[in-house]
Design an enzyme around this catalytic site. Structure first.
Site, PDB file in Angstrom:
ATOM      1  N   ASP A 159       0.882  -1.161   0.000  1.00  0.00           N
ATOM      2  CA  ASP A 159       0.000   0.000   0.000  1.00  0.00           C
ATOM      3  C   ASP A 159       0.922   1.214   0.000  1.00  0.00           C
ATOM      4  OD1 ASP A 159      -1.513   2.181   0.706  1.00  0.00           O
ATOM      5  OD2 ASP A 159      -2.529   1.215   2.395  1.00  0.00           O
ATOM      6  N   TYR A 188       2.369  -1.020  15.849  1.00  0.00           N
ATOM      7  CA  TYR A 188       1.332  -1.426  14.909  1.00  0.00           C
ATOM      8  C   TYR A 188       1.249  -0.438  13.748  1.00  0.00           C
ATOM      9  CZ  TYR A 188      -2.516  -4.263  13.588  1.00  0.00           C
ATOM     10  OH  TYR A 188      -3.299  -5.143  12.916  1.00  0.00           O
ATOM     11  N   LYS A 191      -3.009  -3.769   9.415  1.00  0.00           N
ATOM     12  CA  LYS A 191      -3.160  -5.193   9.109  1.00  0.00           C
ATOM     13  C   LYS A 191      -2.381  -5.485   7.831  1.00  0.00           C
ATOM     14  CE  LYS A 191      -5.819  -6.466  12.470  1.00  0.00           C
ATOM     15  NZ  LYS A 191      -5.201  -7.282  13.514  1.00  0.00           N
TER      16      LYS A 191
HETATM   17  C1  F6R Z   1      -7.367  -0.292   8.196  1.00  0.00           C
HETATM   18  C2  F6R Z   1      -7.203   0.992   7.494  1.00  0.00           C
HETATM   19  C3  F6R Z   1      -8.187   2.079   7.732  1.00  0.00           C
HETATM   20  C4  F6R Z   1      -7.596   3.150   8.652  1.00  0.00           C
HETATM   21  C5  F6R Z   1      -8.612   4.251   8.986  1.00  0.00           C
HETATM   22  C6  F6R Z   1      -8.006   5.386   9.829  1.00  0.00           C
HETATM   23  O1  F6R Z   1      -6.342  -1.158   7.874  1.00  0.00           O
HETATM   24  O2  F6R Z   1      -6.266   1.191   6.777  1.00  0.00           O
HETATM   25  O3  F6R Z   1      -9.399   1.591   8.221  1.00  0.00           O
HETATM   26  O4  F6R Z   1      -7.122   2.562   9.828  1.00  0.00           O
HETATM   27  O5  F6R Z   1      -9.106   4.838   7.802  1.00  0.00           O
HETATM   28  O6  F6R Z   1      -6.869   5.857   9.193  1.00  0.00           O
HETATM   29  P1  F6R Z   1      -6.037   7.131   9.669  1.00  0.00           P
HETATM   30  O7  F6R Z   1      -5.641   6.931  11.098  1.00  0.00           O
HETATM   31  O8  F6R Z   1      -4.884   7.139   8.741  1.00  0.00           O
HETATM   32  O9  F6R Z   1      -6.932   8.333   9.522  1.00  0.00           O
HETATM   33 MG    MG Z   2      -3.848   2.102   3.481  1.00  0.00          MG
HETATM   34 MG    MG Z   3      -4.780  -2.270   2.510  1.00  0.00          MG
END
Ligand code: F6R
Ligand code: MG
Ligand code: MG
Length: 401
Positions: free
Chosen positions: A11, A229, A232
């Site tokens: 990603d 962390y 995922k």
């Molecule tokens: C899960 C994922 C998304 C982000 C969520 C918050 O793997 O990538 O669900 O965790 O959109 O993202 P931030 O903290 O970057 O605003």
């Molecule tokens: Mg992402």
């Molecule tokens: Mg992803």
């Protein structure tokens, strides 16, 4: 002919948020891979995405962990991050590129890797799986069904070539140990381990009769790599099918039931794994555009691309979940999504604290001042009056000497 199939995925920025990959990034990667095919490093390639993850599927004859192949993937991710993702400010540009320098192997640097070297059979169907908003252990249950459950895979019972069963290579990602267990003999041991998918991952599966390799799954754990962390791991996997291995339809059958997996919003929720259709496949440009992740950043989705490989060349792909027979699975996954979402921040929809990507629990606990229970029971009315007059739960309580 001995061929190596390598999938390296990362990603490197989302459009918007964590929903999708920018088409320009897919095009850039396909062009770079086309150049390397012309130069002779690769026999063939294909680029695709699911949600915010781009996979580079490459075939070659250099074996697994080849520095040139890994370095090619690393430079594509780096260049696309610098030249596209950062320029147009995609969300989380370069998020999976955890280290600055490449030193011969992309493992441990952030991207996920699934590679398999094998002698091409007279006809060798390949199925490529990729999932977003979940972890590699999400494949444990379907892979058990494919290679060990006769109620899923008829061939385990009625095909003499498969009747001896399969050997499971299971990785304990916490201890860095490998278990080799045979199905059906050790089925209960296998299930005892892989029922904890955050720790024990079905990494490779072999046919017992002759140790032909049938599958490989990516196992990098981003959270362990980074020391904290970082999301995922959004796994990829390669499965070979037919002629003494599970049939294409037996492999896909395991995904008809949208089982619950960990990941989804903020990597901190449980939700159904939906078998999703691709949006578009462009065979000429070798680009497949995958589904978006929009409901609560999900729900977790898996795609399946089918190829026939010949002398390392990839014929296809076919979007294997693009069958009305999977519409019901998608519908069921949407219903489970609706059902489980109503639990909001409550477990088991929300993950237990140790598996959450985000948590405010330590701050909440350090701010609140709980009262020892015996003390509270003795002076309950005083406490209640005091707290009511204070209008706050954060004080230490009345003095009652
Ligand atoms: C899960 C994922 C998304 C982000 C969520 C918050 O793997 O990538 O669900 O965790 O959109 O993202 P931030 O903290 O970057 O605003
Ligand atoms: Mg992402
Ligand atoms: Mg992803």
């Amino acid at each position: 002919m001995k061929v190596t199939v390598s999938i390296i995925k990362a990603d490197i920025g989302g459009l918007p948020g964590h929903a999708w990959v920018h088409p320009k990034i897919l095009e850039f990667a396909a062009e770079r891979l086309r150049d390397e095919q012309k130069r002779g490093l690769l026999v063939d390639y294909f680029v695709y995405n699911v949600g915010d993850d781009m996979s580079l599927l490459m075939t070659h004859t250099k074996g697994e962990n080849n520095p040139d192949v890994h370095s090619l993937a690393w430079s594509i991710f780096k260049e696309a991050t610098e030249n596209i993702a950062k320029k147009v400010k995609l969300y989380g540009a370069g998020q999976d590129l955890l280290k600055d320098t490449f030193s011969g192997n992309i493992r441990g640097l952030g991207p996920q890797v699934a590679e398999m070297e094998f002698e091409e059979r007279p006809s060798d169907p390949l199925i490529i799986f990729a999932a977003d908003k979940t972890e590699p252990g999400a494949f444990n249950l379907p892979f058990y069904k494919i290679f060990a459950d006769p109620f899923n895979t008829a061939g385990l019972v009625i095909d003499p070539a498969m009747h001896q069963g399969f050997k499971f290579e299971i990785l304990d990602v916490f201890e860095g140990k490998v278990y080799l267990l045979d199905a059906p003999d050790n089925s209960y041991d296998i299930l005892g381990l892989i029922g904890t998918p955050g720790r024990y991952i079905v990494r490779r599966v072999y046919r017992r009769a002759d140790l032909v390799q049938a599958s490989v799954t990516s196992v990098e754990r981003l959270n362990l790599i980074a020391g904290r962390y970082v999301g995922k791991d959004d796994p990829v996997a390669i499965v070979r099918a037919q002629h003494g291995l599970p049939a294409v339809g037996e492999v896909l059958e395991a995904f008809a039931y949208p089982h619950l997996v960990e990941g989804w919003m903020r990597g901190s929720h449980v939700g159904p794994l939906m078998p999703a259709k691709m949006i578009n496949i462009d065979m000429d440009r070798k680009i497949a555009t995958g589904p978006k992740m929009t409901r609560f950043d999900g729900p977790p989705k898996v795609i399946a691309l089918g190829f026939q490989i010949h002398d390392g060349y990839l014929e296809g792909p076919v979007d294997l979940f693009d069958d009305p027979a999977f519409d019901y699975s998608r519908q069921l996954a949407a219903q489970i999504t609706d059902y489980i979402r109503r639990m909001g921040p409550v477990m088991p929809h929300r993950l237990p604290p140790e598996e959450m990507e985000y948590t405010t629990l330590p701050q909440i606990l350090s701010r609140l001042k709980p009262i020892p229970v015996d003390e509270y029971e003795k002076n309950r009315s005083q406490y209640l009056q005091f707290l009511t007059s204070q209008g706050s739960q954060t004080t230490t309580g009345p003095s009652h000497d």
